[in-house]
Design a protein around this motif. Structure first.
Motif, PDB file in Angstrom:
ATOM      1  N   GLY B  27       0.814  -1.212   0.000  1.00 24.41           N
ATOM      2  CA  GLY B  27       0.000   0.000   0.000  1.00 24.41           C
ATOM      3  C   GLY B  27       0.844   1.257   0.000  1.00 24.41           C
ATOM      4  N   ASP B  28       0.177   2.417  -0.015  1.00 27.20           N
ATOM      5  CA  ASP B  28       0.864   3.708  -0.057  1.00 27.20           C
ATOM      6  C   ASP B  28       1.878   3.869   1.071  1.00 27.20           C
ATOM      7  OD1 ASP B  28      -0.354   4.552  -2.285  1.00 27.20           O
ATOM      8  OD2 ASP B  28      -1.843   5.832  -1.292  1.00 27.20           O
ATOM      9  N   ASP B  29       1.570   3.292   2.219  1.00 28.02           N
ATOM     10  CA  ASP B  29       2.447   3.422   3.378  1.00 28.02           C
ATOM     11  C   ASP B  29       3.498   2.309   3.421  1.00 28.02           C
ATOM     12  OD1 ASP B  29       0.766   1.329   3.736  1.00 28.02           O
ATOM     13  OD2 ASP B  29      -0.030   1.962   5.683  1.00 28.02           O
ATOM     14  N   ASP B  30       3.658   1.583   2.294  1.00 28.40           N
ATOM     15  CA  ASP B  30       4.609   0.461   2.186  1.00 28.40           C
ATOM     16  C   ASP B  30       4.165  -0.772   2.977  1.00 28.40           C
ATOM     17  OD1 ASP B  30       6.296   1.730   0.459  1.00 28.40           O
ATOM     18  OD2 ASP B  30       7.845   2.182   1.932  1.00 28.40           O
TER      19      ASP B  30
END
Lengths: 409, 62
Positions: B27-30
């Motif tokens: 996801g966007d937050d890794d």
């Protein structure tokens, strides 16, 4: 039924045995290991295990109910290809039909003045990590010689434990496998965390009564220390292959199917194998990283059961990483081949980025910092050398990059 | 079959994503997101993903 013998009971050897069973192999499998332990994973040895956030048992690789004969605690001492057997240090012989060489490397030693003193460590095996952890529990000042992966990761672990660290390397930058161009960044990171990093400097000698008390460096300076880690890289465990007639470069030279160039019944996997890498124009290279060992092992286990003409090539680009001070550094391909780097993505805060490693016109690798989610995309670009311009063009269609590179990078 | 990932161990290496991008994603937050229920005919891929995970974070359950 074929008898498969695997020499080396670490990650590559284990994955080979598992893959052979998964492929339906019903014959015997013998696993020969120098160490007394069942297979374990080494990355935590310089990080979580040293810092005390993981214990020894957490590093065990899952073996499950794998049907193999374990010959642990016994190193191979020779290979007789004509007689098709492996000689063991205890004098016994193990016959094979197919053989996988996965004996890996050991830590490079140093025999300069004072090398015999107490408190001088290397780090490769579980026992090394246990000994170093015990030393760090009481050490005031650790000298680390060598600023590669092991040296830098141990520096970060030791700082987390409150130990003073002097880190020296004869090279001009730490962490050269990520490319020299990014070296200043890693140097700054270590210095920001209180490491006394000295580049272009080596170890001249150690001194002390029984335990190490001081170190002399090649620039004439002296450091007062109570523990030393020699992180000088690795040496291939190929001594037992001397006289076997296998082609060594000095690693075991293989084709892309991991079959040795000398003998179709012998394959090699992991750190000990030199395998053609498409990104390097097909040059046979040794890729000493966790993922390559796992992939090689898996493929060698399957290929060993097949006729040479049916064997499958290894094609995935190298992947490796390092975790230091909570920063995740990841790399794909061969950043060490880079002639220059070019930032492709960067977060507005500059705490996450992707840098392309470029040789000639081609992208041969990438290095990412705190950019894990972007790696799968680059992994697809890096199976072969590709012009950087082409990759950049494709990147313009990507909606989820970290952001455009900042002007004053 | 069920796919469990121990998020205390996962360090977002993305080996599983490379093997089965339809099941695993960063996801966007890794952070890893994944499908917990996977058809049985994907067993080989799931085992490959579990074996490829450097952190040994993936566990499969029938």
């Amino acid at each position: 039924m074929l008898r498969l013998v695997i020499v080396g009971a670490s990650l590559a050897g284990l994955r080979a045995a598992q893959a052979a069973r998964a492929a339906g192999h019903e014959g015997e499998i013998v696993m020969i290991g120098r160490e007394p332990h069942l297979p374990y994973t080494r990355p935590p040895l310089s990080k979580e295990l040293l810092q005390g956030t993981q214990e020894i048992e957490d590093s065990a690789l899952q073996v499950g109910e794998l049907d193999v004969q374990w010959r642990l605690g016994t190193a191979a001492s020779g290979l007789d290809r004509a007689g098709r057997h492996v000689l063991l240090a205890d004098g016994s012989e193990v016959r094979y039909d197919r053989l996988i060489v996965a004996t890996g490397c050991r830590a490079r030693s140093w025999d300069g003045p004072g090398s015999e003193l107490g408190g001088v460590h290397t780090l490769r095996d579980l026992e090394d990590a246990v000994a170093l952890r015990a030393a760090l529990a009481s050490a005031q000042h650790l000298l680390i010689v060598g600023a590669g992966f092991i040296g830098c990761e141990v520096a970060a672990s030791a700082r987390a434990l409150g130990v003073d660290v002097t880190l020296v390397d004869i090279a001009s930058h730490p962490l050269l496998p990520f490319g020299p161009q990014l070296g200043e960044r890693w140097a700054r990171m270590h210095r920001d965390h209180g490491v006394d990093l000295r580049v272009g400097v080596g170890l001249a000698g150690l001194g002390g009564a029984q335990r190490v008390e001081h170190a002399e460096l090649t620039d004439g300076s002296t450091v007062v220390v109570d523990a030393v880690l020699l992180a000088l890289g690795s040496v291939l465990n190929t001594d037992w292959l001397a006289g076997s007639g296998l082609e060594l470069n000095p690693a075991v030279v293989c084709d892309s199917t991991l079959t040795t160039t000398s003998d179709p019944d012998i394959l090699a996997a992991g750190d000990v194998a030199a395998v053609p890498v498409p990104l390097a124009g097909g040059a046979a290279l040794r890729i000493e990283h966790w993922t390559s060992a796992a992939e090689h092992g898996q493929l060698a286990g399957r290929n060993a059961l097949l006729d040479p003409a049916e064997r499958v090539s290894h094609t995935t680009p190298p992947y490796f990483w390092s975790d230091q001070y909570g920063v995740k550094i990841q790399a794909l391909g061969l950043p060490a081949l880079a002639e220059r780097i070019e930032l492709l993505e960067q977060s507005p805060e500059d705490d996450r980025f992707i840098a392309a490693c470029v040789a000639g016109e081609n992208m041969v690798g990438i290095v990412g910092v705190n950019a894990a989610r972007r790696l799968p995309w680059y992994r697809r670009q890096l199976t072969h050398p590709r012009p950087l311009a082409e990759v950049k063009l494709q990147l313009t269609d990507e909606a989820t990059t970290l952001g455009a590179p900042l002007a004053a990078a | 079959m069920k796919v469990h990932v121990d998020m205390n161990l996962c360090q977002s290496h993305g080996e599983c994503v490379a093997i089965a991008p339809d099941v695993f994603e960063l996801g966007d937050d890794d952070m890893l997101v994944w499908q917990e229920e996977v058809p049985d005919d994907r067993r080989a891929d799931m085992e490959a993903a579990a074996n490829a995970c450097p952190m040994m974070a993936i566990r499969l359950e029938d």
